[in-house]
Motif scaffolding. Structure first.
Motif, PDB file in Angstrom:
ATOM      1  N   PHE A 174      13.597 -19.663  39.032  1.00  0.00           N
ATOM      2  CA  PHE A 174      14.118 -18.327  38.753  1.00  0.00           C
ATOM      3  C   PHE A 174      13.387 -17.268  39.576  1.00  0.00           C
ATOM      4  CE2 PHE A 174      15.990 -19.951  34.732  1.00  0.00           C
ATOM      5  CZ  PHE A 174      17.227 -19.335  34.825  1.00  0.00           C
TER       6      PHE A 174
ATOM      7  N   GLY B  47      15.935 -16.887  44.091  1.00  0.00           N
ATOM      8  CA  GLY B  47      15.667 -16.352  42.766  1.00  0.00           C
ATOM      9  C   GLY B  47      15.505 -14.842  42.736  1.00  0.00           C
ATOM     10  N   LEU B  48      14.660 -14.386  41.819  1.00  0.00           N
ATOM     11  CA  LEU B  48      14.454 -12.953  41.631  1.00  0.00           C
ATOM     12  C   LEU B  48      13.835 -12.314  42.858  1.00  0.00           C
ATOM     13  CD1 LEU B  48      14.675 -10.610  39.610  1.00  0.00           C
ATOM     14  CD2 LEU B  48      12.392 -11.218  38.776  1.00  0.00           C
TER      15      LEU B  48
ATOM     16  N   THR C 184      16.620 -11.571  45.188  1.00  0.00           N
ATOM     17  CA  THR C 184      17.405 -10.452  44.658  1.00  0.00           C
ATOM     18  C   THR C 184      16.753  -9.123  45.008  1.00  0.00           C
ATOM     19  OG1 THR C 184      18.396 -11.699  42.838  1.00  0.00           O
ATOM     20  CG2 THR C 184      18.178  -9.332  42.528  1.00  0.00           C
TER      21      THR C 184
ATOM     22  N   SER D 258      24.260  -9.885  42.567  1.00  0.00           N
ATOM     23  CA  SER D 258      24.713 -11.071  41.824  1.00  0.00           C
ATOM     24  C   SER D 258      26.037 -11.598  42.369  1.00  0.00           C
ATOM     25  CB  SER D 258      24.859 -10.742  40.340  1.00  0.00           C
ATOM     26  OG  SER D 258      25.845  -9.753  40.122  1.00  0.00           O
TER      27      SER D 258
ATOM     28  N   GLU E 110      20.199 -16.038  45.435  1.00  0.00           N
ATOM     29  CA  GLU E 110      19.513 -15.027  44.620  1.00  0.00           C
ATOM     30  C   GLU E 110      19.408 -15.537  43.184  1.00  0.00           C
ATOM     31  OE1 GLU E 110      21.983 -13.260  42.433  1.00  0.00           O
ATOM     32  OE2 GLU E 110      23.060 -14.964  43.233  1.00  0.00           O
ATOM     33  N   VAL E 111      19.046 -14.659  42.245  1.00  0.00           N
ATOM     34  CA  VAL E 111      18.688 -15.140  40.913  1.00  0.00           C
ATOM     35  C   VAL E 111      19.894 -15.696  40.140  1.00  0.00           C
ATOM     36  CG1 VAL E 111      18.916 -12.889  39.736  1.00  0.00           C
ATOM     37  CG2 VAL E 111      17.294 -14.591  38.884  1.00  0.00           C
ATOM     38  N   THR E 112      21.091 -15.150  40.359  1.00  0.00           N
ATOM     39  CA  THR E 112      22.275 -15.700  39.689  1.00  0.00           C
ATOM     40  C   THR E 112      22.578 -17.100  40.196  1.00  0.00           C
ATOM     41  OG1 THR E 112      23.178 -13.469  39.453  1.00  0.00           O
ATOM     42  CG2 THR E 112      24.713 -15.291  39.166  1.00  0.00           C
TER      43      THR E 112
ATOM     44  N   ALA F  71      20.329 -19.136  41.354  1.00  0.00           N
ATOM     45  CA  ALA F  71      19.283 -19.975  40.765  1.00  0.00           C
ATOM     46  C   ALA F  71      19.642 -20.360  39.332  1.00  0.00           C
ATOM     47  CB  ALA F  71      17.947 -19.245  40.798  1.00  0.00           C
TER      48      ALA F  71
ATOM     49  N   LEU G 169      19.264 -15.151  32.114  1.00  0.00           N
ATOM     50  CA  LEU G 169      19.604 -14.360  33.302  1.00  0.00           C
ATOM     51  C   LEU G 169      19.929 -12.918  32.919  1.00  0.00           C
ATOM     52  CD1 LEU G 169      20.308 -14.217  36.354  1.00  0.00           C
ATOM     53  CD2 LEU G 169      22.634 -14.897  35.723  1.00  0.00           C
TER      54      LEU G 169
ATOM     55  N   THR H 213      16.829 -11.042  32.120  1.00  0.00           N
ATOM     56  CA  THR H 213      16.086 -10.713  33.337  1.00  0.00           C
ATOM     57  C   THR H 213      16.648  -9.446  33.976  1.00  0.00           C
ATOM     58  OG1 THR H 213      15.603 -13.046  33.750  1.00  0.00           O
ATOM     59  CG2 THR H 213      15.403 -11.542  35.618  1.00  0.00           C
TER      60      THR H 213
END
Length: 234
Positions: free
Chosen positions: A12, A24-25, A28, A168, A177-179, A181, A200, A203
């Motif tokens: 993440f 991940g984050l 992002t 996202s 990116e985080v979505t 992941a 998610l 976050t």
């Protein structure tokens, strides 16, 4: 949910790095910062062109702003994903595609914020600068824009929050990116989608709420500064 976070927090946070690309984050935030930063010069150029007395500058700039703002970002991402390789002659990854789409998209929105900030300043400042013999560029970049950028800081933070959420959409073109992941984690677990996407959502909420609170604090501080300056004797 805590067990999912304990087992997958690194994915993440930074994706597969250092054994693969950053994701991940971290990706992002990198996309949001890079998209907003690189769009800023374009936004200034569009805003100044929109305010220009020359129709050959004002017309195309207005058309670009209205067309881009009239399209959903997801459609603009798809067009960029398929059109950009044709223009440059080779394939482009999801992250690069999303970054290019964000630069153009955010520039159109930022240009309207900058234009409104310029129009909100007293016209006497530009007139005084011209009376002192300053040309267009020194007046714009040394007197007008510094004040506009100072006043628009809360709007910039709010736009940064919007950009974080917009990244996202890179999920549909496999931007890591985080979505994306979260979808990888969900594909591994298969049976806990509510927990994965709830994590998610939490976050995004925590990050965006923190930045939105910072924007409100900046707005109150700028309002207090303007009130203090207005109370000073001439």
């Amino acid at each position: 949910m805590l067990e999912i976070l304990e087992d997958n927090w690194l994915l993440f946070l930074i994706g597969q790095y250092p054994h693969g690309p950053v994701g991940g984050l971290a990706m992002t935030l990198l996309l949001a910062v890079a998209g907003l930063s690189l769009s800023f010069p374009v936004a200034i150029a569009l805003a100044l062109a929109r305010l220009s007395a020359r129709r050959w500058l004002r017309g195309p700039a207005t058309a670009v702003v209205y067309i881009v703002r009239g399209l959903p970002l997801i459609m603009f991402i798809f067009w960029t994903y398929f059109a950009l390789p044709l223009l440059i002659g080779h394939t482009v990854g999801g992250v690069e595609t999303l970054l290019f789409a964000l630069i153009v998209y955010e520039a159109s929105y930022l240009s309207e914020i900058i234009r409104a900030g310029i129009e909100g300043l007293p016209k006497g400042q530009a007139e005084a600068a011209r009376a002192l013999g300053l040309g267009y560029f020194p007046t714009t970049f040394k007197i007008i824009l510094p004040q506009v950028l100072h006043n628009m800081m809360p709007s910039l933070v709010s736009q940064f929050v919007s950009t974080i959420k917009e990244t996202s959409l890179g999920y549909v073109i496999s931007a890591n990116e985080v979505t994306f992941a979260a979808s990888q984690v969900n594909n591994q677990l298969m049976t806990q989608p509510f927990e994965v996407y709830g994590l998610l959502a939490l976050t995004y909420f925590t990050l965006c709420f923190t930045l939105t609170s910072a924007a409100r604090w900046l707005e109150r501080r700028l309002t207090a500064e303007r009130g203090g300056l207005g109370a000073q004797p001439a």
